[in-house]
Design an enzyme around this catalytic site. Structure first.
Site, short mmCIF file in Angstrom:
data_model
loop_
_atom_site.label_atom_id
_atom_site.label_comp_id
_atom_site.label_asym_id
_atom_site.label_seq_id
_atom_site.Cartn_x
_atom_site.Cartn_y
_atom_site.Cartn_z
N ARG A 46 53.57 66.13 -50.81
CA ARG A 46 52.35 66.91 -50.93
C ARG A 46 51.11 66.03 -50.81
NH1 ARG A 46 52.80 68.35 -55.78
NH2 ARG A 46 51.21 66.97 -56.66
N TYR A 98 33.94 85.82 -39.01
CA TYR A 98 35.34 86.22 -38.92
C TYR A 98 35.77 87.01 -40.15
CZ TYR A 98 40.41 85.58 -39.38
OH TYR A 98 41.75 85.78 -39.59
N ASP A 171 32.34 76.27 -38.08
CA ASP A 171 33.68 76.64 -37.65
C ASP A 171 33.72 76.46 -36.14
OD1 ASP A 171 36.02 77.89 -36.78
OD2 ASP A 171 35.91 79.47 -38.28
N LYS A 196 44.90 77.69 -33.36
CA LYS A 196 44.37 78.25 -32.12
C LYS A 196 44.43 77.22 -30.98
CE LYS A 196 43.44 81.91 -34.66
NZ LYS A 196 43.52 81.47 -36.06
#
Length: 377
Positions: A46, A98, A171, A196
């Protein structure tokens, strides 16, 4: 060193023991230590992983940032940024942000008292300045925006933010660092849904924040404390995708520009939203700020929602699906799909709008596919 070279080499030296030219997938949850508290840079999965480190180095290089932190998803990356704030801090963001970002802010952080938010048209700098409060700490920008394809002046917004003692967060998912590098325009943090264009093959979910070293350390602490880490395979797939980002974006952009030009006078369409069109309201800003105009465009149908629905299900090469930025072309109805969470609010998306993620197929085939679907309405 040029962008496409850094995309292949930054953080990706051959593995020293075997000479592997690809960064290995370090598929491990823990690491043997040489002594109590004596490890070789990694102690638990982690907290760190060499595959993740390589991806972070590559992203930092592409965004020209001091450091980068990668997360399990784009929204996990955004959540970490918002957790940098103190209760009562104020955020200014676009009025067409968004839907997933708005859902997180409006349904999670605002009710918890972590922040307050104001939405404005970020192209109106006077409106942005008027929205500033003494508690304003972030100005949050998507450029191009999702799904209305607005492009905002990052340098001007950075000035407004910094004059207010706030930081500019961009973003950069739609543009990617290949088309725009926001830090060079004055931004303080850049966020990505690496799902993306950076991954680019619709086979991985991830997110990232690129910023200065001090902020990255704070984000890394939050990431370790909260646990929003992607697995080694996710990081490997994203790293693999980044290698071809430049060449893919060239085709995405060329295809999208050709399709926008083809559709702009189509009788079934009332508006084509694409920054590369000369009549786009932010075309001049986009031309100054971007290498090309991107692979995303939206269209509004003369027949309203029924026509939009018919076109969305009438294509064959454009798959009806959420997400974007993969090698294959996608089409979706934002109002009913990716932006359903803003329905009934001031951020509601027009119901005659379709969003197209233009892939890297041959453009003649994509044009024929759209023409066939549009002929049915």
């Amino acid at each position: 060193m040029h962008f496409t070279t850094r995309a292949i080499h930054a953080g990706q030296e051959p593995e020293p023991r075997t000479g592997s030219v690809n960064v290995p997938i370090y598929q491990t949850s823990t690491y043997a230590q040489d002594g109590v508290g004596e490890h070789r840079g990694w102690d638990y999965g982690r907290s760190g992983n060499p595959t993740r480190d390589a991806l972070q180095m590559a992203l930092a290089s592409l965004e020209q940032a001091e450091d980068a932190v990668v997360f399990a998803s784009g929204l996990a990356a955004e959540d970490a940024v918002f957790r940098l704030l103190s209760p009562g801090d104020h955020v200014i963001m676009a009025d067409d942000v968004y839907g997933g970002t708005w859902r997180q802010v409006a349904k999670v952080h605002v009710p918890a008292g972590l922040l307050e938010v104001t939405t404005v048209d970020l192209a109106d700098l006077d409106a942005v300045a008027a929205a500033v409060r003494p508690t304003t700490r972030l100005v949050w920008v998507e450029t191009p925006s999702n799904p209305l394809l607005k492009v905002f002046d990052l340098a001007a917004l950075a000035t407004v933010a910094h004059d207010a003692g706030a930081r500019l967060v961009v973003d950069n998912t739609f543009a990617t660092p290949y088309l725009t590098q926001p830090l060079a325009h004055g931004a303080d943090l850049v966020v990505h849904s690496t799902t993306k264009y950076l991954g680019g093959h619709s086979d991985v979910v991830g997110g990232a924040v690129c910023t200065d070293a001090e902020t990255a350390e704070r984000l890394r602490f939050l990431q370790n404390a909260v646990g929003a880490v992607g697995g080694p395979l996710d990081n490997y797939l994203t790293l693999r995708g980044i290698k071809t980002l430049g060449v893919r974006m060239e085709t995405h952009c060329a295809n999208a520009a050709a399709i926008a030009d083809h559709l702009v006078d189509h009788p079934a369409i009332t508006q084509v939203l694409y920054p590369g069109l000369a009549h786009h309201r932010n075309h001049d800003v986009a031309a100054r700020q971007m290498r090309h105009f991107g692979g995303m465009l939206s269209i509004r149908l003369a027949g309203g929602r029924p026509a939009a629905d018919a076109v969305a299900v009438g294509t064959e090469l454009f798959f009806l699906a959420e997400s974007l930025g993969g090698v294959e072309s996608l089409i979706e109805h934002p109002g009913a799909m990716t932006h359903a969470s803003v329905a009934g609010t001031a951020l509601e998306v027009p119901d005659d709008l379709l969003r197209l993620s233009v892939g890297i197929e041959h453009v003649d085939d994509l044009v024929a596919d759209l023409d066939h679907a549009l002929a049915q309405v």
